[in-house]
Motif scaffolding. Structure first.
Motif, PDB file in Angstrom:
ATOM      1  N   GLY A  75      69.732  23.898  24.937  1.00 17.46           N
ATOM      2  CA  GLY A  75      70.026  22.934  26.285  1.00 17.46           C
ATOM      3  C   GLY A  75      70.753  22.270  25.744  1.00 17.46           C
ATOM      4  N   PRO A  76      71.051  21.110  27.225  1.00 16.04           N
ATOM      5  CA  PRO A  76      72.484  20.183  26.724  1.00 16.04           C
ATOM      6  C   PRO A  76      72.100  18.992  26.246  1.00 16.04           C
ATOM      7  CG  PRO A  76      70.822  20.120  29.179  1.00 16.04           C
ATOM      8  CD  PRO A  76      70.244  21.113  27.635  1.00 16.04           C
ATOM      9  N   GLY A  77      71.276  18.627  25.381  1.00 14.55           N
ATOM     10  CA  GLY A  77      70.774  17.127  25.024  1.00 14.55           C
ATOM     11  C   GLY A  77      70.910  16.900  23.484  1.00 14.55           C
ATOM     12  N   ASN A  78      71.181  18.108  22.491  1.00 13.30           N
ATOM     13  CA  ASN A  78      71.394  18.138  21.235  1.00 13.30           C
ATOM     14  C   ASN A  78      69.973  17.250  20.556  1.00 13.30           C
ATOM     15  OD1 ASN A  78      73.202  18.370  19.050  1.00 13.30           O
ATOM     16  ND2 ASN A  78      74.582  16.229  18.828  1.00 13.30           N
ATOM     17  N   LYS A  79      68.782  17.515  21.434  1.00 11.11           N
ATOM     18  CA  LYS A  79      68.275  16.925  20.337  1.00 11.11           C
ATOM     19  C   LYS A  79      66.204  18.236  21.315  1.00 11.11           C
ATOM     20  CE  LYS A  79      65.078  12.782  19.772  1.00 11.11           C
ATOM     21  NZ  LYS A  79      65.420  11.465  20.007  1.00 11.11           N
ATOM     22  N   PRO A  80      65.755  18.609  20.093  1.00 12.25           N
ATOM     23  CA  PRO A  80      65.107  19.131  20.953  1.00 12.25           C
ATOM     24  C   PRO A  80      63.883  17.865  21.607  1.00 12.25           C
ATOM     25  CG  PRO A  80      64.468  18.863  18.623  1.00 12.25           C
ATOM     26  CD  PRO A  80      65.492  18.483  18.709  1.00 12.25           C
ATOM     27  N   SER A  81      62.824  18.963  22.659  1.00 13.24           N
ATOM     28  CA  SER A  81      61.721  18.418  23.663  1.00 13.24           C
ATOM     29  C   SER A  81      60.632  18.477  23.060  1.00 13.24           C
ATOM     30  CB  SER A  81      61.843  18.261  24.787  1.00 13.24           C
ATOM     31  OG  SER A  81      61.573  19.621  25.385  1.00 13.24           O
ATOM     32  N   GLY A  82      59.721  17.468  23.096  1.00  9.98           N
ATOM     33  CA  GLY A  82      58.176  17.926  22.757  1.00  9.98           C
ATOM     34  C   GLY A  82      57.490  19.568  23.486  1.00  9.98           C
ATOM     35  N   ALA A  83      58.298  19.923  24.495  1.00 10.46           N
ATOM     36  CA  ALA A  83      57.981  21.592  25.568  1.00 10.46           C
ATOM     37  C   ALA A  83      59.053  22.348  24.203  1.00 10.46           C
ATOM     38  CB  ALA A  83      58.418  21.101  26.160  1.00 10.46           C
ATOM     39  N   THR A  84      59.853  22.429  23.231  1.00  9.96           N
ATOM     40  CA  THR A  84      59.882  23.109  22.222  1.00  9.96           C
ATOM     41  C   THR A  84      58.995  24.115  21.505  1.00  9.96           C
ATOM     42  OG1 THR A  84      61.918  21.452  21.475  1.00  9.96           O
ATOM     43  CG2 THR A  84      61.827  24.185  20.743  1.00  9.96           C
ATOM     44  N   GLN A  85      58.996  25.414  22.307  1.00 12.32           N
ATOM     45  CA  GLN A  85      57.911  26.143  21.630  1.00 12.32           C
ATOM     46  C   GLN A  85      58.277  27.007  20.643  1.00 12.32           C
ATOM     47  OE1 GLN A  85      56.621  28.789  24.038  1.00 12.32           O
ATOM     48  NE2 GLN A  85      53.836  29.554  23.302  1.00 12.32           N
ATOM     49  N   PHE A  86      58.277  27.480  19.649  1.00 12.30           N
ATOM     50  CA  PHE A  86      58.123  28.465  18.259  1.00 12.30           C
ATOM     51  C   PHE A  86      57.455  29.906  18.656  1.00 12.30           C
ATOM     52  CE2 PHE A  86      58.436  24.709  16.675  1.00 12.30           C
ATOM     53  CZ  PHE A  86      60.150  24.334  16.175  1.00 12.30           C
ATOM     54  N   ILE A  87      58.168  31.449  19.632  1.00  8.59           N
ATOM     55  CA  ILE A  87      57.278  32.117  19.074  1.00  8.59           C
ATOM     56  C   ILE A  87      58.546  33.071  17.957  1.00  8.59           C
ATOM     57  CG2 ILE A  87      57.698  34.374  20.441  1.00  8.59           C
ATOM     58  CD1 ILE A  87      59.839  31.517  21.606  1.00  8.59           C
ATOM     59  N   LEU A  88      56.395  33.508  16.818  1.00  7.39           N
ATOM     60  CA  LEU A  88      56.432  34.335  15.674  1.00  7.39           C
ATOM     61  C   LEU A  88      55.270  35.207  16.437  1.00  7.39           C
ATOM     62  CD1 LEU A  88      57.174  30.728  15.267  1.00  7.39           C
ATOM     63  CD2 LEU A  88      57.452  32.536  12.813  1.00  7.39           C
ATOM     64  N   PRO A  89      55.374  36.608  16.446  1.00  8.18           N
ATOM     65  CA  PRO A  89      54.795  37.729  15.400  1.00  8.18           C
ATOM     66  C   PRO A  89      53.664  37.275  14.869  1.00  8.18           C
ATOM     67  CG  PRO A  89      56.250  37.992  15.931  1.00  8.18           C
ATOM     68  CD  PRO A  89      57.134  37.356  15.534  1.00  8.18           C
TER      69      PRO A  89
ATOM     70  N   PHE B 260      49.515  24.744  17.429  1.00  5.60           N
ATOM     71  CA  PHE B 260      51.231  24.903  16.888  1.00  5.60           C
ATOM     72  C   PHE B 260      52.477  24.993  17.240  1.00  5.60           C
ATOM     73  CE2 PHE B 260      47.730  22.362  14.308  1.00  5.60           C
ATOM     74  CZ  PHE B 260      47.884  21.576  13.317  1.00  5.60           C
ATOM     75  N   SER B 261      51.991  25.778  18.249  1.00  9.85           N
ATOM     76  CA  SER B 261      53.741  26.391  18.388  1.00  9.85           C
ATOM     77  C   SER B 261      54.173  25.271  19.226  1.00  9.85           C
ATOM     78  CB  SER B 261      53.015  27.992  19.383  1.00  9.85           C
ATOM     79  OG  SER B 261      52.458  27.406  20.793  1.00  9.85           O
ATOM     80  N   LEU B 262      53.810  24.786  19.617  1.00  7.26           N
ATOM     81  CA  LEU B 262      54.488  23.478  20.566  1.00  7.26           C
ATOM     82  C   LEU B 262      55.131  22.004  19.791  1.00  7.26           C
ATOM     83  CD1 LEU B 262      52.460  23.845  23.948  1.00  7.26           C
ATOM     84  CD2 LEU B 262      55.003  24.612  23.467  1.00  7.26           C
ATOM     85  N   LEU B 263      55.748  22.287  19.596  1.00  7.03           N
ATOM     86  CA  LEU B 263      56.516  20.369  19.017  1.00  7.03           C
ATOM     87  C   LEU B 263      55.913  19.298  19.455  1.00  7.03           C
ATOM     88  CD1 LEU B 263      58.668  19.808  16.379  1.00  7.03           C
ATOM     89  CD2 LEU B 263      60.292  19.227  18.669  1.00  7.03           C
ATOM     90  N   GLY B 264      55.945  19.331  20.191  1.00  2.89           N
ATOM     91  CA  GLY B 264      55.171  17.898  20.848  1.00  2.89           C
ATOM     92  C   GLY B 264      53.549  18.021  20.125  1.00  2.89           C
ATOM     93  N   ASN B 265      53.085  19.184  19.624  1.00  7.29           N
ATOM     94  CA  ASN B 265      51.510  19.084  19.195  1.00  7.29           C
ATOM     95  C   ASN B 265      51.845  18.500  17.944  1.00  7.29           C
ATOM     96  OD1 ASN B 265      50.686  19.291  21.700  1.00  7.29           O
ATOM     97  ND2 ASN B 265      50.033  21.544  21.225  1.00  7.29           N
ATOM     98  N   TRP B 266      53.058  18.109  16.918  1.00  4.78           N
ATOM     99  CA  TRP B 266      52.803  18.178  15.505  1.00  4.78           C
ATOM    100  C   TRP B 266      52.330  16.365  15.761  1.00  4.78           C
ATOM    101  CZ3 TRP B 266      57.614  21.031  13.194  1.00  4.78           C
ATOM    102  CH2 TRP B 266      56.878  22.827  13.174  1.00  4.78           C
ATOM    103  N   ASP B 267      52.704  16.390  13.832  1.00  3.62           N
ATOM    104  CA  ASP B 267      52.714  14.694  13.564  1.00  3.62           C
ATOM    105  C   ASP B 267      53.553  14.573  13.553  1.00  3.62           C
ATOM    106  OD1 ASP B 267      51.733  12.368  13.578  1.00  3.62           O
ATOM    107  OD2 ASP B 267      50.258  12.862  11.685  1.00  3.62           O
TER     108      ASP B 267
END
Length: 558
Positions: A316-330, A361-368
């Motif tokens: 995206g345009p912000g050069n910074k991931p948001s808390g809604a960033t999701q990691f999709i891994l099988p 834990f697939s959502l960055l916003g849930n990380w500490d």
């Protein structure tokens, strides 16, 4: 049948072109080179309106040999007009020059062709970029890893912090691969890394792009000073970013044809026991690029080593991931590499994925705090993805898990994240996707003397489809239950005109025409709320051939 002739033969006396003489007409400013390829040096330039006699053509037919002031030179055929060129002889190319280490170039294009605005083609060209740079070389000293006979620079971080030097602008060479949808840039002087992959329709860079070249506290423990510059870097022969992230790599840019261009970067040829070369390729009309690493054991002994490539991402345009960033891994389990989060087990231990003890834990916003982890027991394939739902943008990696058996994620954390001042000056941030030959950082890859390993990956940015459920080289698919049915998002890596077909229990339940491209993804609400069982989602071309398929087994409506 044309007969090859030597390119070193004496040139005939200059003569003015006649109406029947094979000749080229220059239609835009062009470089004239000593051989048929961009890895040959530029000897002269030509301007629109000039004409030159054609003396021959290379074996591939994409470079003309011309005569200029009694000298035999070469010009790229797709960018000039040729007249009466039927039957010109095939000419042997002169010996390929040995690539020289990168050196700084003057500001601007340095006499090279200007950056194009390609449509329906692809080009490779060279320019420069100026970046604020901390004087990290001042704090480095020479060292060597004797196991691999690998030289590296040891960073004195303590003295760097004490003296507090300030950045100054420095110029770097920049290689560019560009087509209608993507602009991929490479910094050969800073580890040969891919620096940007700009999705031209949106203007967004899929990679994190640090605005300053600043040494960090990280890297191999014996080295330190790693540059969190962003993009994609090549890490070997040890883990934690390897040794060569900040040194010049050799480079060979190639314009294979108007449909294909590539840049190969390679480690210095200085006696080290391993050689690495990475070829980055871009096709005309493609919204994806190809990464092909090759690692060769050039020693007389077997070697166990680490190889990973690290992509630093901020979709995206912000050069910074948001808390809604999701990691999709099988997969249903991951292995902790390191973390500061007390809710997770220790290094080397498994945790359930994506939900562990009630936390997604697939959502960055849930990380500490920070977290790094591997797919367990090894990479599953065929893809991994990162998607920032706030930006509606993401990144896909498609790879062969039988060769590249390592898949890793790292993030700085969220509520109590590692401070960005460790690596930048503007508060920007990133997450990482790693791909490696071995399953974890505790494992090594083995090559016998003279052995080599190579593989092919496809990477691409994704935009405006709401997420990623599945992906391959053809497209990324997002499937989400919605009021009245399934919401389908499809991001193709090339323009396509076909049909989306949904079937359940062998019965077709929805059919809709699809016209989409990397500039215009496809979104559709499939009204199939009453259907039972898994849904077969297929994309076919106009001839009815299947281009993409996926079986969705989740809920069918919300």
């Amino acid at each position: 049948e044309p007969t090859p002739v030597s390119s070193l033969a004496p040139s005939p006396a200059p003569s003015a072109p006649t109406a029947t003489t094979p000749q080229v007409r220059i239609i835009q400013p062009m470089n004239l080179r000593s051989g048929p390829g961009t890895h040959y040096p530029i000897v002269a330039t030509a301007q629109p309106g000039e004409t030159f006699p054609i003396m021959g053509v290379n074996a591939k037919g994409d470079w003309w040999q011309i005569e200029r002031a009694g000298e035999l030179l070469w010009v790229y055929a797709p960018f000039v007009e040729a007249e009466n060129a039927t039957g010109v002889p095939v000419v042997e190319a002169p010996p390929t020059p040995t690539p020289a280490p990168p050196t700084p170039t003057p500001a601007g294009n340095g006499g090279l062709a200007p950056a194009p605005a390609p449509v329906g083609t692809v080009v490779v060209y060279e320019t420069t970029v100026r970046l604020p740079t901390y004087p990290f070389a001042r704090y480095q000293s020479d060292a060597r890893n004797e196991v691999y006979n690998w030289p590296y620079k040891r960073f004195d971080r303590e003295r760097f912090l004490q003296e507090k030097p300030q950045p100054t602008e420095q110029e770097y060479r920049l290689l560019v691969l560009e087509n209608a949808y993507l602009k991929v840039t490479i910094l050969p002087e800073l580890g040969g890394r891919i620096w940007q992959a700009i999705h031209k329709p949106s203007g967004a860079n899929m990679f994190y792009q640090n605005p300053v070249v600043k040494p960090s506290p990280w890297g191999p423990a014996e080295q330190l000073g790693w540059l969190a510059l962003g993009g994609m870097e090549w890490n070997l022969p040890v883990v934690e970013h390897g040794y060569d992230w900040g040194v010049p790599w050799g480079r060979i840019p190639l314009q294979h044809s108007k449909e294909l261009a590539s840049v190969t970067v390679f480690t210095p040829q200085d006696g080290r026991f391993l050689n690495a070369s990475i070829t980055v390729s871009l096709y005309a009309g493609a919204g994806s690029f190809i990464v092909e690493p090759t690692i060769t054991n050039v020693s007389d002994r077997p070697l166990d080593f680490a190889y990973w490539h690290t992509a630093m991402l901020a979709p995206g345009p912000g050069n910074k991931p948001s808390g809604a960033t999701q990691f999709i891994l099988p997969g249903s389990q991951m292995t902790v590499h390191s973390t500061g989060d007390p809710r997770l087990p220790g290094p080397g231990e498994p945790f359930s994925w994506p939900v562990h003890q009630g936390v997604d834990f697939s959502l960055l916003g849930n990380w500490d705090q920070w977290l790094g982890f591997f797919e367990r027991p090894a990479a599953h394939g065929p893809f991994v993805a990162v998607y920032d739902h706030d930006a509606d943008a993401g990144v896909v990696r498609v790879y062969p898990a039988d060769v590249a058996r390592g898949s890793k994620v790292f993030g700085l954390g969220w509520r109590n994240a590692i401070g960005s001042d460790n690596f930048t000056d503007d508060g920007s941030a990133y997450v990482e996707l790693h791909g490696g030959l071995a399953p974890t950082f505790d494992d090594l890859y083995h090559l016998p003397p003279g052995g080599a390993v190579t593989w092919r990956e496809v990477w691409y940015p994704v935009q405006a489809i709401g997420g990623v459920t599945y992906a391959d080289e053809v497209a990324a698919l997002h499937v989400q239950p919605a009021e009245g049915g399934l919401r389908i998002g499809l991001y193709p890596t090339r323009p396509m005109n076909g049909t989306l077909i949904l079937a359940a229990d062998v019965q077709e339940v929805d059919r809709v025409p699809v016209k989409a491209s990397p500039a215009q993804p496809f979104n559709h609400l499939a009204p199939i709320a009453e259907v039972q069982g898994p849904v077969d989602i297929r994309l076919t071309d106009r001839a009815g051939r299947t281009l993409f398929s996926y079986i969705y087994s989740g809920p069918l409506s919300r």
